[in-house]
Scaffold this motif. Structure first.
Motif, PDB file in Angstrom:
ATOM      1  N   SER A 229      55.043  37.305  35.760  1.00  0.00           N
ATOM      2  CA  SER A 229      55.420  37.970  34.515  1.00  0.00           C
ATOM      3  C   SER A 229      54.310  37.940  33.474  1.00  0.00           C
ATOM      4  CB  SER A 229      56.676  37.298  33.928  1.00  0.00           C
ATOM      5  OG  SER A 229      56.394  35.941  33.598  1.00  0.00           O
ATOM      6  N   THR A 230      53.253  37.190  33.756  1.00  0.00           N
ATOM      7  CA  THR A 230      52.108  37.102  32.854  1.00  0.00           C
ATOM      8  C   THR A 230      50.835  37.352  33.655  1.00  0.00           C
ATOM      9  OG1 THR A 230      51.749  34.734  33.239  1.00  0.00           O
ATOM     10  CG2 THR A 230      53.298  35.351  31.469  1.00  0.00           C
ATOM     11  N   ALA A 231      49.760  37.640  32.922  1.00  0.00           N
ATOM     12  CA  ALA A 231      48.476  37.868  33.580  1.00  0.00           C
ATOM     13  C   ALA A 231      48.034  36.628  34.354  1.00  0.00           C
ATOM     14  CB  ALA A 231      47.427  38.266  32.546  1.00  0.00           C
ATOM     15  N   GLU A 232      48.228  35.457  33.767  1.00  0.00           N
ATOM     16  CA  GLU A 232      47.794  34.227  34.420  1.00  0.00           C
ATOM     17  C   GLU A 232      48.495  34.039  35.762  1.00  0.00           C
ATOM     18  OE1 GLU A 232      47.540  29.394  33.574  1.00  0.00           O
ATOM     19  OE2 GLU A 232      48.604  30.711  32.184  1.00  0.00           O
ATOM     20  N   ARG A 233      49.814  34.240  35.792  1.00  0.00           N
ATOM     21  CA  ARG A 233      50.573  34.010  37.021  1.00  0.00           C
ATOM     22  C   ARG A 233      50.281  35.088  38.066  1.00  0.00           C
ATOM     23  NH1 ARG A 233      54.242  30.049  37.101  1.00  0.00           N
ATOM     24  NH2 ARG A 233      55.194  30.992  38.962  1.00  0.00           N
ATOM     25  N   HIS A 234      50.288  36.338  37.644  1.00  0.00           N
ATOM     26  CA  HIS A 234      50.077  37.424  38.599  1.00  0.00           C
ATOM     27  C   HIS A 234      48.656  37.398  39.164  1.00  0.00           C
ATOM     28  CE1 HIS A 234      50.645  41.346  40.496  1.00  0.00           C
ATOM     29  NE2 HIS A 234      49.483  41.721  39.972  1.00  0.00           N
ATOM     30  N   ASP A 235      47.676  37.240  38.305  1.00  0.00           N
ATOM     31  CA  ASP A 235      46.281  37.262  38.758  1.00  0.00           C
ATOM     32  C   ASP A 235      45.972  36.083  39.679  1.00  0.00           C
ATOM     33  OD1 ASP A 235      46.125  39.475  37.172  1.00  0.00           O
ATOM     34  OD2 ASP A 235      44.725  38.634  35.712  1.00  0.00           O
ATOM     35  N   SER A 236      46.615  34.946  39.431  1.00  0.00           N
ATOM     36  CA  SER A 236      46.419  33.793  40.304  1.00  0.00           C
ATOM     37  C   SER A 236      46.901  34.103  41.716  1.00  0.00           C
ATOM     38  CB  SER A 236      47.170  32.584  39.740  1.00  0.00           C
ATOM     39  OG  SER A 236      47.099  31.491  40.615  1.00  0.00           O
ATOM     40  N   PHE A 237      48.036  34.792  41.826  1.00  0.00           N
ATOM     41  CA  PHE A 237      48.589  35.140  43.134  1.00  0.00           C
ATOM     42  C   PHE A 237      47.733  36.194  43.830  1.00  0.00           C
ATOM     43  CE2 PHE A 237      51.589  37.223  46.042  1.00  0.00           C
ATOM     44  CZ  PHE A 237      52.175  36.124  46.636  1.00  0.00           C
ATOM     45  N   ARG A 238      47.179  37.107  43.045  1.00  0.00           N
ATOM     46  CA  ARG A 238      46.407  38.222  43.609  1.00  0.00           C
ATOM     47  C   ARG A 238      44.940  37.873  43.842  1.00  0.00           C
ATOM     48  NH1 ARG A 238      49.313  42.359  45.965  1.00  0.00           N
ATOM     49  NH2 ARG A 238      51.410  41.678  45.439  1.00  0.00           N
ATOM     50  N   GLY A 239      44.488  36.754  43.286  1.00  0.00           N
ATOM     51  CA  GLY A 239      43.152  36.267  43.605  1.00  0.00           C
ATOM     52  C   GLY A 239      42.015  36.872  42.809  1.00  0.00           C
ATOM     53  N   VAL A 240      42.325  37.739  41.819  1.00  0.00           N
ATOM     54  CA  VAL A 240      41.290  38.392  41.013  1.00  0.00           C
ATOM     55  C   VAL A 240      41.800  38.522  39.575  1.00  0.00           C
ATOM     56  CG1 VAL A 240      39.958  40.508  40.640  1.00  0.00           C
ATOM     57  CG2 VAL A 240      40.356  39.680  42.973  1.00  0.00           C
ATOM     58  N   GLN A 241      40.973  38.179  38.618  1.00  0.00           N
ATOM     59  CA  GLN A 241      41.355  38.330  37.217  1.00  0.00           C
ATOM     60  C   GLN A 241      41.373  39.806  36.828  1.00  0.00           C
ATOM     61  OE1 GLN A 241      38.800  35.986  34.706  1.00  0.00           O
ATOM     62  NE2 GLN A 241      39.910  34.099  35.118  1.00  0.00           N
ATOM     63  N   GLY A 242      42.342  40.164  35.996  1.00  0.00           N
ATOM     64  CA  GLY A 242      42.431  41.531  35.498  1.00  0.00           C
ATOM     65  C   GLY A 242      43.448  42.392  36.218  1.00  0.00           C
ATOM     66  N   VAL A 243      43.992  41.899  37.351  1.00  0.00           N
ATOM     67  CA  VAL A 243      44.899  42.717  38.152  1.00  0.00           C
ATOM     68  C   VAL A 243      46.185  43.040  37.384  1.00  0.00           C
ATOM     69  CG1 VAL A 243      46.220  42.829  40.301  1.00  0.00           C
ATOM     70  CG2 VAL A 243      43.964  41.786  40.280  1.00  0.00           C
ATOM     71  N   TYR A 244      46.689  42.075  36.638  1.00  0.00           N
ATOM     72  CA  TYR A 244      47.928  42.290  35.883  1.00  0.00           C
ATOM     73  C   TYR A 244      47.768  43.455  34.915  1.00  0.00           C
ATOM     74  CZ  TYR A 244      51.923  41.198  32.821  1.00  0.00           C
ATOM     75  OH  TYR A 244      53.081  41.254  32.083  1.00  0.00           O
ATOM     76  N   ASP A 245      46.693  43.451  34.159  1.00  0.00           N
ATOM     77  CA  ASP A 245      46.478  44.522  33.170  1.00  0.00           C
ATOM     78  C   ASP A 245      46.251  45.862  33.850  1.00  0.00           C
ATOM     79  OD1 ASP A 245      46.791  42.789  31.021  1.00  0.00           O
ATOM     80  OD2 ASP A 245      44.653  42.318  30.919  1.00  0.00           O
ATOM     81  N   TRP A 246      45.472  45.858  34.936  1.00  0.00           N
ATOM     82  CA  TRP A 246      45.260  47.122  35.657  1.00  0.00           C
ATOM     83  C   TRP A 246      46.579  47.659  36.203  1.00  0.00           C
ATOM     84  CZ3 TRP A 246      40.963  44.135  38.578  1.00  0.00           C
ATOM     85  CH2 TRP A 246      39.789  44.136  37.813  1.00  0.00           C
ATOM     86  N   THR A 247      47.428  46.750  36.701  1.00  0.00           N
ATOM     87  CA  THR A 247      48.711  47.165  37.256  1.00  0.00           C
ATOM     88  C   THR A 247      49.602  47.764  36.178  1.00  0.00           C
ATOM     89  OG1 THR A 247      48.605  45.501  39.016  1.00  0.00           O
ATOM     90  CG2 THR A 247      50.786  46.366  38.448  1.00  0.00           C
ATOM     91  N   LEU A 248      49.722  47.092  35.038  1.00  0.00           N
ATOM     92  CA  LEU A 248      50.581  47.621  33.978  1.00  0.00           C
ATOM     93  C   LEU A 248      50.050  48.934  33.424  1.00  0.00           C
ATOM     94  CD1 LEU A 248      52.177  44.964  34.157  1.00  0.00           C
ATOM     95  CD2 LEU A 248      52.336  45.015  31.662  1.00  0.00           C
ATOM     96  N   ASP A 249      48.734  49.038  33.276  1.00  0.00           N
ATOM     97  CA  ASP A 249      48.168  50.300  32.778  1.00  0.00           C
ATOM     98  C   ASP A 249      48.461  51.434  33.761  1.00  0.00           C
ATOM     99  OD1 ASP A 249      47.188  49.045  30.547  1.00  0.00           O
ATOM    100  OD2 ASP A 249      45.130  48.889  31.281  1.00  0.00           O
ATOM    101  N   GLY A 250      48.263  51.158  35.064  1.00  0.00           N
ATOM    102  CA  GLY A 250      48.538  52.176  36.069  1.00  0.00           C
ATOM    103  C   GLY A 250      50.007  52.533  36.133  1.00  0.00           C
ATOM    104  N   TRP A 251      50.854  51.536  36.005  1.00  0.00           N
ATOM    105  CA  TRP A 251      52.309  51.723  36.009  1.00  0.00           C
ATOM    106  C   TRP A 251      52.729  52.659  34.866  1.00  0.00           C
ATOM    107  CZ3 TRP A 251      55.693  46.625  35.791  1.00  0.00           C
ATOM    108  CH2 TRP A 251      57.048  46.944  35.757  1.00  0.00           C
TER     109      TRP A 251
END
Length: 396
Positions: A134-156
């Motif tokens: 639900s946060t950038a810290e948690r999502h990016d940790s799972f995905r292995g790359v910083q910035g994925v959360y923001d890219w995902t929400l922007d794309g969404w």
């Protein structure tokens, strides 16, 4: 049987799953810049030189169209399909054949407005994205790359602005469990066609993750069902969600609630804090679709191998050598998965096995047998109190 009522609880494809799949997923490439902890494909940075080329891909789409109309839903996944320069050309070709096409990209800088506009203009109707925190810290940790959360929400957000339907997928593991209600709140806030909870299958990198126990999975299923009152929900590799839908429908008639465990209590309490279930309720709950591995569902790998699911890595043939229609209809592997009388253990004894059947991928991942019982199902066959009413709802 009251057919109309049964369809309102669990949907079935309009055509026999022996004849044609409801959905075909094609792994366009395994190239992806992320390093997700659960990755089925164990994605790599570079594209595999053996992957299907453009001509191969067009032949695959011809074969999908050969199943007849309405055609199966065709999902282009990866890796990251945006790593293919011919993605929009392939979408255009499939659309010209009358295929309904969805794209499942990774949350990377490729999720630009121009790329999303291009796939929409080429004919894609939907986008599938992953949200595992639900946060950038948690999502990016799972995905292995910083910035994925923001890219995902922007794309969404961009995809929704462009008129694309958006499905959000969340992997349910020990890591994501405490955050599940918060993730649901993000999905509700941002808006999505549907939220899908993926019940982990131990394959690929997912073998190293800590999975839930059967009782915990049961609690999650019921939480997803609860969330279905305010947003459309489904599961991936959580086929007993259909059992839950039937049980909850019958229990509600009697004014009863299911007996659940501490995980459900914790998720419900957090959801109440967040106001997840407040506000307008859905007028009609979305019924889950009754399809499973090899039974309305087929997966084509990046090299053309045809498997019952991306999480069940047993090939029934290759589209380079045999038409998909022949593989799907004639494979002994696929035929066995469409026969609930062959199921073993609890799944074989279960009165819900014609609409559930358990995860064949998880059974294989844990036991090495495709027809073994689903190890993460807590239900004891025959224990549901209202068997006569259940029989009225089960398909025959």
């Amino acid at each position: 049987m009251n057919t109309k009522r049964a369809k309102n609880v669990v949907r079935t494809p309009k055509h026999s799953v022996d004849d044609r799949p409801f959905i075909v997923i094609w792994e366009a490439t395994r190239a992806c810049p992320l390093a997700c902890l659960h990755c089925r494909a164990e994605a790599q940075l570079a594209r595999d030189p053996e992957e299907l080329d453009g001509a191969d891909a067009r032949r695959v789409m011809d074969q999908i169209a050969a199943f007849g109309k309405p055609s199966p839903l065709f999902v282009i996944t990866g890796g990251d399909p945006f790593q293919r320069a011919d993605l929009t050309e392939l979408i255009e070709y499939g659309t010209s054949l009358g295929l309904r096409i969805a794209v499942s990209p990774s949350g990377t800088p490729t999720l630009t407005r121009s790329n999303l506009t291009a796939v929409r203009d080429a004919g894609a109707v939907a986008l599938s994205l992953s949200l595992d925190g639900s946060t950038a810290e948690r999502h990016d940790s799972f995905r292995g790359v910083q910035g994925v959360y923001d890219w995902t929400l922007d794309g969404w957000r961009t995809a929704r602005e462009l008129g694309l339907k958006v499905q959000i997928n969340t992997t349910v593991t020990r890591y994501s469990l405490p955050d599940l209600a918060d993730i649901a709140a993000v999905v509700k806030r941002e808006g999505a066609m549907i939220w899908s909870g993926f019940i982990l299958v131990p394959t690929g990198r997912g073998e190293a993750l800590s999975a839930l126990g059967a009782d915990e999975v049961e609690d999650v299923m019921h939480f997803l069902y609860d969330a279905g009152a305010v947003m459309a929900t489904k599961t991936t590799e959580g086929h007993h969600f259909r059992r839950v839908a039937l049980q909850r429908t019958i229990l509600a008639r009697h004014g009863e609630a299911p007996s659940l465990g501490p995980v459900h209590a914790s998720l419900s309490a957090r959801a109440a804090e967040l106001g997840l279930f407040s506000g307008e309720q859905r007028a009609v709950r979305r019924p889950p679709m009754d399809v499973g591995s090899g039974r309305g569902f087929v997966f084509i790998s990046h090299t053309g191998e045809v498997t019952p699911s991306g999480f069940l890595p047993l090939s029934a043939g290759n589209v380079k050598n045999h038409p998909l229609t022949e593989i799907y209809r004639g494979s002994a592997l696929f035929a066995s998965l469409r026969d609930p009388s062959l199921l073993e253990g609890k799944c074989g004894r279960c009165e819900f096995n014609t609409v559930c059947g358990g995860s064949r991928s998880r059974a294989y991942g844990v036991s090495g047998r495709t027809l073994a019982e689903d190890p993460w199902c807590a239900y004891e066959p025959g224990s549901f109190a209202y068997q006569e009413e259940l029989r009225e709802l089960l398909p025959v």
